[in-house]
Design a protein around this motif. Structure first.
Motif, short mmCIF file in Angstrom:
data_model
loop_
_atom_site.label_atom_id
_atom_site.label_comp_id
_atom_site.label_asym_id
_atom_site.label_seq_id
_atom_site.Cartn_x
_atom_site.Cartn_y
_atom_site.Cartn_z
N GLN A 53 23.12 -39.44 49.78
CA GLN A 53 22.49 -38.13 49.96
C GLN A 53 22.72 -37.20 48.77
O GLN A 53 22.31 -36.04 48.79
CB GLN A 53 23.01 -37.46 51.24
CG GLN A 53 22.59 -38.16 52.52
CD GLN A 53 21.09 -38.19 52.70
OE1 GLN A 53 20.41 -37.22 52.40
NE2 GLN A 53 20.56 -39.31 53.17
N LYS A 54 23.39 -37.74 47.76
CA LYS A 54 23.61 -36.97 46.53
C LYS A 54 24.26 -35.61 46.79
O LYS A 54 23.80 -34.57 46.29
CB LYS A 54 22.29 -36.76 45.79
CG LYS A 54 21.61 -38.05 45.42
CD LYS A 54 20.28 -37.78 44.77
CE LYS A 54 19.61 -39.08 44.36
NZ LYS A 54 18.22 -38.92 44.01
N GLY A 71 21.36 -32.93 45.87
CA GLY A 71 20.31 -33.15 44.90
C GLY A 71 20.81 -33.85 43.65
O GLY A 71 21.97 -34.21 43.55
N ASP A 72 19.90 -34.02 42.68
CA ASP A 72 20.23 -34.69 41.43
C ASP A 72 20.96 -33.74 40.51
O ASP A 72 20.97 -32.53 40.72
CB ASP A 72 18.95 -35.17 40.75
CG ASP A 72 18.29 -36.28 41.54
OD1 ASP A 72 19.03 -37.21 41.94
OD2 ASP A 72 17.08 -36.20 41.78
N GLY A 73 21.52 -34.33 39.46
CA GLY A 73 22.11 -33.48 38.43
C GLY A 73 23.49 -33.92 38.04
O GLY A 73 24.23 -34.48 38.84
N GLU A 74 23.81 -33.68 36.77
CA GLU A 74 25.14 -34.00 36.26
C GLU A 74 26.09 -32.87 36.58
O GLU A 74 25.68 -31.79 36.99
CB GLU A 74 25.07 -34.16 34.73
CG GLU A 74 24.26 -35.34 34.25
CD GLU A 74 24.85 -36.66 34.72
OE1 GLU A 74 26.05 -36.86 34.50
OE2 GLU A 74 24.11 -37.46 35.33
N LYS A 75 27.35 -33.14 36.35
CA LYS A 75 28.35 -32.10 36.44
C LYS A 75 27.96 -30.98 35.48
O LYS A 75 27.63 -31.23 34.33
CB LYS A 75 29.69 -32.69 36.02
CG LYS A 75 30.88 -31.98 36.59
CD LYS A 75 32.12 -32.85 36.40
CE LYS A 75 33.35 -32.02 36.70
NZ LYS A 75 34.55 -32.82 36.88
N GLY A 76 27.96 -29.78 35.94
CA GLY A 76 27.64 -28.67 35.05
C GLY A 76 26.20 -28.22 35.13
O GLY A 76 25.83 -27.23 34.53
#
Lengths: 501, 366
Positions: free
Chosen positions: A388-389, B67-72
């Motif tokens: 689920q991210k 959701g998606d995304g890198e740290k920061g």
């Protein structure tokens, strides 16, 4: 307005499907409202009428502005009541109505069966109306300004309740115990009980330190009994109702506000589950029974809108329904228990399937006994978190933005549970109703790393003072250092103190 | 349908209005909050009336997102979500739209500004008919259908000729009700405001901002009093020139200060474009009070006394405190025009002084 005949037929049809799948709901009455009426009902917290208060007007203003600028739209409202009442918006498309009706039946089932709702008043519809009438009568008698100001005060204290209180069996002997000497006192007078020993061994078996400690323990116990309240009490409102010098009408109003707070509490405590459950069932009923081919696109559009996510917020519909589906899948395939947990072959774990088919049964059980905290605590696992991210976001003072901080499972879960505990509200207890033996009220905030907003806390203290009518104090911490916030009827103060607990 | 919520809504609006009233000073001194939207709307972002609770502050605020995304990766400015206390509406602002007229009314009530009595007979009066009354006679074309039938029903009920199973209502002549009108005379007043500002080097940004805020509110008030209002802007150092509004607030000149140059230009404007017989004239002059010479100051006084004051409703001079100005000019004017209520001077020390200055200027109702 009653349902149109078309909708009525539809409702009966959907009701049939819902029963077929084992949903067990209150008799549910639907009403058709236009957007304005629906906004009004929503502003009243789902009820057709409430006591007069500007806050409802404010909510209404917000809702109707949001609606007229096309920012938000309410599709339905359901009230936890027996019979259950639900409102539909009359301009919704037929496929939306189908979805909403299915959704409503699942909510109704949840209200009826979930343990945390079991103590709520199922005749709240009438009760709310009664509250309205009573307060209106007080307004006529005492004046609008006076009553409204008092309601404002009560509302600042609305969250000072103990959400578990309805389930706690009260010790009813608390007050009868006041007179007479207790056994502890008698024991203390008679001298501390010594352990039996031979004389020559007494020095070792009952050393002075031990006797001293025994004595302290007894004294402590007596002290504790003299304390008021004996144990710290989280239901601050109840304490105030019992002991504050309130006039009759004030007491009535405060008790109504408390009653309403307890009525609404389970809805806050089961937001993720309740919405997840309703979403699970509307999607199941729609895709397996109700939908016509031509409606599929519209349904999918609406449904995906409901489940949409934004990075900065957790959508309870989405998390709820995914978790219910995950549980169903795991219990269908037998992915639980010691054997599964201890298996360290990832491939085997992934393809694990014992064909148990227990999924449905399990989710019905889950909807019965869990609330959001225990739901997440028990069923949110590492795989789910990754699929689920989920992530923890935090404020980065350097960029002035909220940023993704961590995707570590333990941290995500901890943070999520933390934010759900006590509905994200600080824990406040009454620890002393006779502080410094002057009848002052001493509250204690269980500080756990996050500071209170002092400006609001001081205003809230003023509210409590209005009710308690003696100086009030709140012990808390600011960045770990003890603080005592006080209001003595004229001035507020913030003092540095050594924390008492 | 009359909504039950309406009372609550009204009450909320009253409270908000009261809050605006109470905090008017705050809103007025914080010029940036007031933005004109379109022609008539002003929007005051106003904190939603928040019921205080024991609640968490914002230090170490964290939450869970999806959701998606890198740290920061930023998660969007509204770090609301499920943070501690995430179910709270948080810091969001409720925009309370109020119209300029309403704002002017609040301003007027709060400052106890009297309505302006326009001067002389230079007011064109317009007549307007409004259908607000009901009467028993009139032409058929103005018959009030609903009232007529109500009367008829009432009569039939009283006479016992009404049969609910056959609800037939026949109005007779006495039942008929007609719309009637009232003629209202609305004066159409015209006013012109001539803003003059000293833009010599000593007027810094803060001084100009004060002038800008003050003229916004003066504008707001005068607009509520006059139907048509025109604004003209004059800047001056040693020479004066007419500019547009934007330039007026943003121009930064340097050089000497000859106030008489502005007054001369103002006079020229009045003579050429705004005849005092047709216009209510409001010259406002803002400066830090430094003038070139005593001789020029005498020239100013002369101009005011002989030319401008007889033509204007009132002449207002606002002296904004600056680090460099001597502030001499206000004293000179006060001395020269002592007792003359056609000229009002006021000193604005800082932003908080704006309100008092507005009150001084407009409080006389001229």
């Amino acid at each position: 307005m009653n349902l149109t005949s078309e909708l009525r037929e539809l409702k009966d049809e959907i009701r049939g499907y819902a029963s077929e799948f084992g949903l067990d709901f209150f008799e549910t009455f639907f009403e058709l409202l236009d957007f304005d009426e629906l906004n009004e009902v929503a502003a009243f917290g789902g009820f057709p009428t409430r006591y007069p208060h500007w806050r409802f007007g404010m909510e209404y203003e917000e809702l109707s502005k949001g609606y007229s600028y096309g920012l938000q739209k309410i599709y339905e409202m359901v009230i936890n009541n027996d019979p259950c009442y639900a409102y539909l918006m009359n301009c919704n498309a037929l496929v939306d109505q189908k979805l909403v009706i299915a959704h409503v039946y699942a909510h109704s089932d949840f209200f009826k069966n979930n343990l945390w709702f079991s103590k709520t008043d199922r005749k709240m519809m009438d009760k709310m109306a009664n509250h309205g009438t009573k307060i209106r009568r007080y307004i006529e008698k005492l004046g609008h300004e006076k009553v409204e100001t008092f309601i404002d005060v009560c509302l600042t204290l609305e969250n000072l309740v103990d959400y578990h209180a309805p389930f706690v069996k009260r010790r009813d002997d608390r007050r009868t115990r006041a007179g007479g000497e207790d056994e502890e006192e008698a024991a203390l007078r008679a001298g501390v009980v010594r352990l039996r020993s031979k004389e020559y061994m007494d020095r070792f078996i009952n050393p002075p330190e031990f006797l001293e400690a025994q004595k302290r323990r007894l004294e402590d116990k007596i002290q504790r009994k003299r304390r008021f309240p004996e144990d710290k009490q989280k239901d601050v409102l109840e304490f105030l109702l019992e002991y504050a010098p309130l006039q009759r009408w004030e007491q009535e109003i405060l008790s109504m506000i408390r009653e309403e707070a307890y009525y609404f509490a389970p809805q806050g405590m089961t937001k993720i589950m309740n919405e997840g459950w309703a979403t699970y069932w509307h999607s199941t009923l729609m895709t397996q029974r109700i939908l016509k081919d031509s409606e599929l696109i519209d349904y999918a559009d609406h449904h995906s809108g409901t489940l949409g996510t934004r990075p900065g917020a957790l959508n309870p519909y989405k998390v709820g329904v995914e978790l219910f589906r995950d549980i169903e899948d795991r219990w269908n395939k037998g992915k639980f228990g010691k054997e599964f947990d201890e298996c360290d072959d990832l491939v085997a774990k992934k393809n694990w399937n014992r064909d148990l088919g227990l999924g449905r049964q399990k989710i019905f059980e889950v909807r019965k006994i869990y609330n959001d905290v225990s739901f997440i605590d028990t069923f949110l696992n590492e795989d789910f978190c990754r699929e689920q991210k989920l992530f923890v976001y935090r404020y980065n003072p350097r960029s002035g933005q909220y940023e993704i901080g961590d995707r570590d499972f333990a941290k995500v879960k901890e943070q999520l549970l933390y934010s759900l505990t006590n509905m994200g509200q600080p824990f406040i207890y009454v620890t002393d109703g006779n502080y410094s033996n002057r009848g002052e009220l001493y509250l204690w905030h269980k500080w756990d790393g996050i500071d209170l907003r002092f400006d609001q806390a001081l205003d809230t203290l003023k509210g409590i003072h209005r009710i308690w009518q003696r100086p009030v104090h709140l012990e808390t911490k600011e960045e770990g250092r003890g603080r005592l916030l006080s209001f003595d009827g004229e001035n507020t103060s913030i003092k540095e103190i050594t924390p008492t607990q | 349908m009359v909504h039950k919520i309406e009372k609550d809504l009204l009450r909320f609006k009253q409270i908000v209005r009261g809050k605006i009233k109470k905090d008017l000073r705050k809103y007025i001194t914080r010029g940036e909050l007031i933005g004109k939207k379109g022609k008539h709307l002003v929007s005051i972002p106003l904190p939603q009336i928040e019921i205080p609770h024991f609640r968490y502050g914002s230090n170490k605020r964290e939450g869970v997102g999806q959701g998606d995304g890198e740290k920061g990766t930023p998660v969007g400015s509204d770090g609301e979500g499920n943070g501690p206390g995430g179910d709270q509406p948080g810091e969001h602002l409720l925009e309370v739209d109020i119209t300029l007229e309403e704002l002017a009314k609040i301003l007027g009530e709060e400052l106890q500004l009297p309505n302006i009595k326009p001067r002389g007979n230079k007011n064109v009066v317009a007549e307007k008919d409004r259908y607000t009354h009901i009467r028993k006679t009139g032409p058929e074309s103005l018959r009030h259908f609903k009232r007529t039938f109500k009367e008829a029903l009432r009569r039939q009920l009283m006479m016992g000729t009404y049969d609910p199973t056959k609800p037939r209502i026949l109005p007779i002549r006495e039942d008929k009700r007609f719309l009637s009108w009232e003629t209202k005379q609305s004066p159409e007043n015209n006013a012109v405001v001539i803003y003059m500002m000293d833009v010599s080097g000593s007027m810094g940004n803060e001084q100009k901002e004060i002038v800008r805020i003050e003229s916004f509110w003066i504008d707001t008030w005068l607009r509520s009093q006059y139907k048509n209002i025109e604004c003209r802007y004059v800047v001056h150092d040693a020479v004066a020139k007419e500019v547009d509004q934007h330039t007026f607030y943003h121009l930064r000149e340097s050089g000497g200060t000859k106030i008489s140059s502005a007054y001369e230009l103002c006079l020229k404007l009045i003579q050429e474009k705004f005849s005092p017989y047709e216009w209510n004239i409001y010259p406002f002059h803002f400066s830090d009070g430094d003038n070139w010479s005593g001789k020029d100051t005498s020239r100013c006084a002369e101009l005011l006394e002989q030319e401008i004051l007889p033509k204007a409703n009132v002449f207002c001079y606002g002296q904004v405190k600056s680090a460099y100005g001597s502030g001499q000019f206000k004293g000179d004017l006060d001395k020269h025009f002592a007792g003359d209520d056609r000229l009002i001077t006021s000193e604005i020390l800082n932003r908080d002084g704006i309100l008092d200055s507005i009150k001084a200027f407009l409080g006389k109702g001229r």
